[in-house]
Design an enzyme around this catalytic site. Structure first.
Site, PDB file in Angstrom:
ATOM      1  N   GLN A 130     -27.394  -1.535  10.368  1.00  0.00           N
ATOM      2  CA  GLN A 130     -27.874  -2.095  11.636  1.00  0.00           C
ATOM      3  C   GLN A 130     -28.547  -0.976  12.428  1.00  0.00           C
ATOM      4  OE1 GLN A 130     -24.985  -2.682  14.696  1.00  0.00           O
ATOM      5  NE2 GLN A 130     -25.958  -4.527  15.465  1.00  0.00           N
ATOM      6  N   GLY A 131     -29.839  -1.086  12.611  1.00  0.00           N
ATOM      7  CA  GLY A 131     -30.584  -0.015  13.282  1.00  0.00           C
ATOM      8  C   GLY A 131     -30.896  -0.349  14.719  1.00  0.00           C
ATOM      9  N   TYR A 132     -29.895  -0.293  15.550  1.00  0.00           N
ATOM     10  CA  TYR A 132     -30.108  -0.531  16.972  1.00  0.00           C
ATOM     11  C   TYR A 132     -30.137   0.806  17.732  1.00  0.00           C
ATOM     12  CZ  TYR A 132     -29.301  -5.615  16.573  1.00  0.00           C
ATOM     13  OH  TYR A 132     -29.400  -6.940  16.271  1.00  0.00           O
ATOM     14  N   SER A 133     -29.037   1.548  17.589  1.00  0.00           N
ATOM     15  CA  SER A 133     -28.875   2.736  18.428  1.00  0.00           C
ATOM     16  C   SER A 133     -29.848   3.845  18.078  1.00  0.00           C
ATOM     17  CB  SER A 133     -27.453   3.268  18.302  1.00  0.00           C
ATOM     18  OG  SER A 133     -26.547   2.265  18.649  1.00  0.00           O
ATOM     19  N   SER A 169     -23.569   2.533  10.854  1.00  0.00           N
ATOM     20  CA  SER A 169     -22.381   2.380   9.998  1.00  0.00           C
ATOM     21  C   SER A 169     -22.807   2.003   8.588  1.00  0.00           C
ATOM     22  CB  SER A 169     -21.454   1.294  10.544  1.00  0.00           C
ATOM     23  OG  SER A 169     -21.001   1.658  11.811  1.00  0.00           O
ATOM     24  N   GLU A 180     -21.301 -15.066  16.126  1.00  0.00           N
ATOM     25  CA  GLU A 180     -20.006 -14.409  16.012  1.00  0.00           C
ATOM     26  C   GLU A 180     -18.923 -15.423  16.344  1.00  0.00           C
ATOM     27  OE1 GLU A 180     -20.339 -10.943  18.416  1.00  0.00           O
ATOM     28  OE2 GLU A 180     -21.475  -9.884  16.885  1.00  0.00           O
TER      29      GLU A 180
HETATM   30  C1  LIG Z   1     -17.774   3.773  14.923  1.00  0.00           C
HETATM   31  C2  LIG Z   1     -19.118   3.435  15.436  1.00  0.00           C
HETATM   32  C3  LIG Z   1     -19.972   2.673  14.659  1.00  0.00           C
HETATM   33  C4  LIG Z   1     -21.256   2.346  15.118  1.00  0.00           C
HETATM   34  N1  LIG Z   1     -22.076   1.638  14.300  1.00  0.00           N
HETATM   35  C5  LIG Z   1     -23.350   1.380  14.713  1.00  0.00           C
HETATM   36  C6  LIG Z   1     -24.287   0.730  13.846  1.00  0.00           C
HETATM   37  O1  LIG Z   1     -23.979   0.368  12.720  1.00  0.00           O
HETATM   38  N2  LIG Z   1     -25.544   0.520  14.280  1.00  0.00           N
HETATM   39  C7  LIG Z   1     -25.930   0.884  15.534  1.00  0.00           C
HETATM   40  O2  LIG Z   1     -27.074   0.624  15.884  1.00  0.00           O
HETATM   41  N3  LIG Z   1     -25.084   1.518  16.387  1.00  0.00           N
HETATM   42  C8  LIG Z   1     -23.812   1.779  15.993  1.00  0.00           C
HETATM   43  N4  LIG Z   1     -22.939   2.444  16.835  1.00  0.00           N
HETATM   44  C9  LIG Z   1     -23.440   2.895  18.129  1.00  0.00           C
HETATM   45  C10 LIG Z   1     -22.854   2.162  19.305  1.00  0.00           C
HETATM   46  O3  LIG Z   1     -23.350   0.845  19.373  1.00  0.00           O
HETATM   47  C11 LIG Z   1     -23.208   2.963  20.554  1.00  0.00           C
HETATM   48  O4  LIG Z   1     -22.594   4.219  20.428  1.00  0.00           O
HETATM   49  C12 LIG Z   1     -22.713   2.308  21.826  1.00  0.00           C
HETATM   50  O5  LIG Z   1     -23.472   1.134  22.089  1.00  0.00           O
HETATM   51  C13 LIG Z   1     -22.773   3.233  23.011  1.00  0.00           C
HETATM   52  O6  LIG Z   1     -24.028   3.828  23.151  1.00  0.00           O
HETATM   53  P1  LIG Z   1     -24.151   5.409  23.348  1.00  0.00           P
HETATM   54  O7  LIG Z   1     -23.409   6.045  22.246  1.00  0.00           O
HETATM   55  O8  LIG Z   1     -25.565   5.713  23.528  1.00  0.00           O
HETATM   56  O9  LIG Z   1     -23.392   5.719  24.685  1.00  0.00           O
HETATM   57  P2  LIG Z   1     -23.994   5.594  26.166  1.00  0.00           P
HETATM   58  O10 LIG Z   1     -24.650   4.291  26.329  1.00  0.00           O
HETATM   59  O11 LIG Z   1     -24.743   6.819  26.496  1.00  0.00           O
HETATM   60  O12 LIG Z   1     -22.639   5.572  26.986  1.00  0.00           O
HETATM   61  C14 LIG Z   1     -21.919   6.737  27.392  1.00  0.00           C
HETATM   62  C15 LIG Z   1     -20.906   6.309  28.433  1.00  0.00           C
HETATM   63  O13 LIG Z   1     -21.594   5.762  29.556  1.00  0.00           O
HETATM   64  C16 LIG Z   1     -21.120   4.478  29.816  1.00  0.00           C
HETATM   65  N5  LIG Z   1     -22.190   3.607  30.286  1.00  0.00           N
HETATM   66  C17 LIG Z   1     -23.443   3.477  29.802  1.00  0.00           C
HETATM   67  N6  LIG Z   1     -24.117   2.529  30.468  1.00  0.00           N
HETATM   68  C18 LIG Z   1     -23.260   2.024  31.380  1.00  0.00           C
HETATM   69  C19 LIG Z   1     -23.328   1.001  32.363  1.00  0.00           C
HETATM   70  N7  LIG Z   1     -24.430   0.248  32.556  1.00  0.00           N
HETATM   71  N8  LIG Z   1     -22.237   0.804  33.127  1.00  0.00           N
HETATM   72  C20 LIG Z   1     -21.110   1.520  32.946  1.00  0.00           C
HETATM   73  N9  LIG Z   1     -20.978   2.477  32.054  1.00  0.00           N
HETATM   74  C21 LIG Z   1     -22.035   2.719  31.264  1.00  0.00           C
HETATM   75  C22 LIG Z   1     -20.568   3.970  28.494  1.00  0.00           C
HETATM   76  O14 LIG Z   1     -19.595   2.972  28.681  1.00  0.00           O
HETATM   77  C23 LIG Z   1     -19.987   5.237  27.909  1.00  0.00           C
HETATM   78  O15 LIG Z   1     -18.701   5.410  28.418  1.00  0.00           O
HETATM   79  C24 LIG Z   1     -21.676   2.788  16.390  1.00  0.00           C
HETATM   80  C25 LIG Z   1     -20.808   3.553  17.182  1.00  0.00           C
HETATM   81  C26 LIG Z   1     -19.539   3.881  16.715  1.00  0.00           C
HETATM   82  C27 LIG Z   1     -18.665   4.714  17.579  1.00  0.00           C
END
Ligand SMILES: Cc1cc2nc3c(=O)[nH]c(=O)nc-3n(C[C@H](O)[C@H](O)[C@H](O)COP(=O)(O)OP(=O)(O)OC[C@H]3O[C@@H](n4cnc5c(N)ncnc54)[C@H](O)[C@@H]3O)c2cc1C
Lengths: 356, 398
Positions: free
Chosen positions: B124-127, B159, B242
């Protein structure tokens, strides 16, 4: 499979809600609370006219023949509205009496309990658990003292917990002395009741298995009241957050507060299914019914106190005032937590029941 | 309230059971033989109407009418027989439902069957490094050159990135459009020049997720799902699919049972820890949450069976799972005592003794981030569930 309310159950909830709102507008509730708490004949009559007293009693005595699930859903609504008086105990007394073998007693009282003409309550005593009940009955006369009996001042009939875990039926009159206790929860007045040779008829002998079931039902209904109360605290806080402005915007826009409200919802909404399960397990006599009742009471009473506390915080200064009356629900949460035994007590029981 | 599935479901259960009795006899087999046997079994189970029920026959599914009770009976019986269910992963849970709703007939033909067979494995290529919670801010560019998209940029935290043969994700295709309106949902082959994959070691020591660098990587113009610039809406489609099920509640229940076992095995003052009053209280306190979660999943299941909306509680299950998992992890650490100081034999192996709980302790942290952080979950509950006004920042963004 069905594990969400039926149309009928929702209709009962709606009807109870409407009736309570009409019969107990906020000003009346405040008056009662400020008067030190009291039985309220008007709301009592209105709820009983709706059939609440007989909701879970057989149709043959004028009841609706429904189960604990339905009754608990009803009590939930009353907990939300902050019902006054021993409604829960009255319904519980009906359930208990309906389980008894004494046909005469059932014949004499069940119809009157169903209609609400007779006001009944239950008095357990000791540390609440059946083992600790202490009133003695000898030669048809009861002796002993039980503290913290809800609605004893208004009741005509008291189901009294007896030594070793039995239950006796006592009509209020000679040999029964009721002394009001100033209770923290102003919507549910407590009394200490002294039985001094009061005529009593034994409904259940000590150790009768049905006593455990009655006590479990009491736990489920109390958890239903707590759930409703917690729901009210949440609803009130959400409404307030949409309306109250600071820094030029509704405070509900501030994420810190928003997250606190989400946390409150997280405590309330999932707990609902736990309460339903406990009631369902009681109705269908599942093996884990007693444990589910203990867990529901412990978990949901804790949630109520926690949510009520958060609600006061979410309201700022006004929440802390007597006048705003959120404290009425906070006080009810303290009641629900302590009544019938604290969460710690029931968690310890649940651990025992699990065989750990 | 009634938790029995009813007469019809029990008749169906007997059918499933007798099918499994005949078709699932893995016995002793060499590894490659077992693989072929499982593949064959899945085909039979699909022909019998038990697997891939939501997928039309023409794409290799069994095309059964939606029936959550039957689906649950199948899950229970397959689990009892330890028979393999559908192939899991991002492809089946996210891409295929999206294709079924928004894909072209050619895309359905091309991708669904191979995803079902496991020949295509999807990341899944979102992040992206700058894009997590604020998903709509993706920057990785895809430019249409002739009949191909040319992709440049980086995806991260993918992942199963080690096994992934393909990726679906969000890419910026209309740089001049609005933030949400300039994104497209594309699929691409990961095994091509121009794609570099690098493992990222996660805190448990495992390489659980990967990062991908795109340097003029290519994908056919026709590998876009939905319209150009409509990727944001296309990605939302998946969320509808889901489905809550009783199965999901078992995850928490399973960990809780292990926690109870741990409390039975560990000792406090020469006694099983579970005999300690504080431990009993802590366990039952957690169990209150586990039960609230379990019965709420029954409630969601019941609502789904009646084709009613899940409502507020549906928005809470993930957060409840994360928070309760965290509480369990804390109690586990308390129970294993000094073993919490020991790294399992080798990082990421889960270990054998009490120290294997380190993985659970750290794993719950992953749950609080993946698939929407705990803060974002709370925003969703407050805004969509309780109807509170939207965040200022997020509103400005729309
Ligand atoms: C085990 C694991 C598997 C994953 N697998 C995938 C995958 O397969 N494909 C994929 O695309 N991604 C994947 N991810 C990524 C995951 O979706 C992102 O890490 C997640 O959405 C958070 O984004 P970020 O890491 O950029 O953190 P950020 O968005 O930078 O967040 C950092 C902190 O700021 C807070 N924050 C940010 N915005 C707000 C807001 N509006 N209000 C309050 N607080 C806020 C967050 O809650 C967090 O505490 C995975 C992550 C993990 C840990």
């Amino acid at each position: 499979m069905r594990f969400h309310p039926t149309e009928e159950q929702l209709a009962i909830q709606d009807a109870l809600k409407g009736t309570l709102e009409d019969a107990m507008p906020r000003e009346r509730l405040e008056k009662i609370v400020n008067g030190g708490g009291d039985f309220d004949r008007e709301s009592w009559n209105a709820l009983m006219a709706l059939g609440l007293g007989g909701l879970a009693l057989p149709e043959s005595v004028g009841g609706a023949g429904l189960g604990l699930v339905d009754l608990a859903m009803g009590i939930e609504v009353l907990g939300q509205g902050g019902v006054v008086g021993p409604v829960l105990q009255h319904c519980l007394a009906g359930l208990a009496l309906n389980l008894a073998d004494d046909a005469d007693a059932r014949e004499t009282w069940l119809g009157k309990i169903a209609s609400g003409e007779t006001v009944a309550t239950v008095a357990f005593g000791g540390n609440w658990l059946p083992d600790s009940w202490a009133v003695t009955v000898a030669g048809g006369k009861a002796s002993g003292v039980i503290g913290f009996v809800p609605g004893a001042d208004a009741a005509d009939l008291i189901l009294v917990g007896t030594q070793g875990g039995g239950l006796a039926l006592i009509e209020k009159g000679a040999g029964v002395v009721v002394e009001a206790v100033q209770s923290a929860d102003r919507t549910r007045r407590l009394s200490a009741v002294t039985f001094d040779g009061a005529p009593a008829s034994v409904l259940f002998e000590p150790g009768d298995a049905r006593i455990a079931r009655i006590f479990d039902a009491a736990l489920v209904l109390t958890s239903a009241d707590a759930l409703g109360g917690a729901q009210y605290c949440l609803d009130l806080s959400v409404a307030y957050a949409k309306e109250r402005e600071q820094f030029g915007v509704a405070i509900g826009r501030f994420q810190a507060l928003k997250h606190q409200l989400a946390q409150m919802a997280l405590e309330v909404e999932p707990a609902r299914a736990l309460m339903w399960y406990a009631a369902y397990a009681w109705d269908s006599q599942q093996d884990d019914a007693a444990r589910a009742a203990a867990m529901a009471k412990a978990h949901i009473a804790d949630r109520y106190v926690s949510v009520a506390r958060a609600a006061v915080a979410a309201h700022g200064g006004i929440g802390y005032t007597w006048e705003y009356s959120l404290n009425t629900w906070f006080r009810r949460s303290l009641f629900d937590r302590a009544y019938l035994g604290s969460p710690t007590v029931h968690r310890a029981r649940a651990a025992d029941l699990a065989g750990w | 309230m009634d938790l029995s599935y009813g007469e019809g479901a029990e008749t169906f259960r007997r059918e499933v059971r007798s099918f499994l009795k005949g078709a699932w006899q893995p016995g002793e087999r060499r590894k490659d033989e077992l693989k072929a046997f499982i593949r064959d079994f899945r085909t039979k189970a699909t022909d019998a109407g038990y697997l891939y029920r939501a997928i039309p026959k023409q794409y290799g599914g069994s095309e059964q009418p939606a029936d959550v009770v039957k689906a649950q009976v199948i899950r229970e019986e397959f689990a009892r027989a330890r028979a393999p269910m559908e192939i899991g992963g991002n492809g089946m849970s996210m891409l295929v439902p999206t294709l079924l709703e928004k894909g072209t007939p050619e895309q359905k033909d091309m991708f669904i069957r191979q995803t079902m067979s496991g020949d295509m494995m999807w990341g899944q290529g979102y992040s992206e490094p700058a894009t997590g919670s604020d998903l709509a801010s993706v920057r990785t560019r895809a430019e249409l050159v002739g009949d191909e998209w040319v992709i440049n940029g980086q995806k991260i935290w993918t992942s199963q990135g080690d096994r992934a043969t393909h990726m679906f994700g969000l890419f910026r295709t209309e740089p001049n459009a609005s933030k949400h309106g300039g994104i497209s949902y594309l699929m691409l082959d990961l095994n091509q020049p121009g794609v570099t994959r690098r493992p990222i070691r996660q805190m448990t020591g495992e390489a659980g997720f990967y990062e991908f660098f795109f340097d003029n990587a290519r994908t056919p113009a026709s590998w876009i799902v939905g319209e150009r610039g409509d990727g944001w809406n296309v990605s939302r489609t998946t969320l509808k699919h889901e489905r809550a099920s009783i199965g999901s509640a078992d995850a928490l229940g399973g960990t809780f049972r292990k926690l109870v076992e741990l409390a039975q095995e560990m000792e406090i003052d020469g006694q099983p820890a579970i005999k300690d009053a504080k431990v009993r209280d802590a366990l039952t306190k957690i169990e209150g949450w586990v039960m609230a979660h379990r019965y709420s999943s029954f409630r969601l299941f019941s609502l789904a069976a009646a084709q009613e909306q899940p409502g507020l509680v549906g928005l809470m299950m993930k957060l409840l799972l994360t928070e309760t998992g965290h509480e369990m992890a804390l109690l586990a650490q308390e129970l294993i005592g000094d073993h919490a100081l020991i790294e399992p034999a080798s990082a990421g192996t889960r270990g054998r003794g009490p120290e294997k709980w380190l993985d659970q302790i750290m794993g719950t942290l992953g749950n609080s981030i993946a698939g929407g952080t705990t803060n974002i979950q709370r925003n969703i509950i407050a805004e969509r569930g309780l109807g509170l006004p939207r965040d200022l920042a997020m509103e400005a963004d729309k």
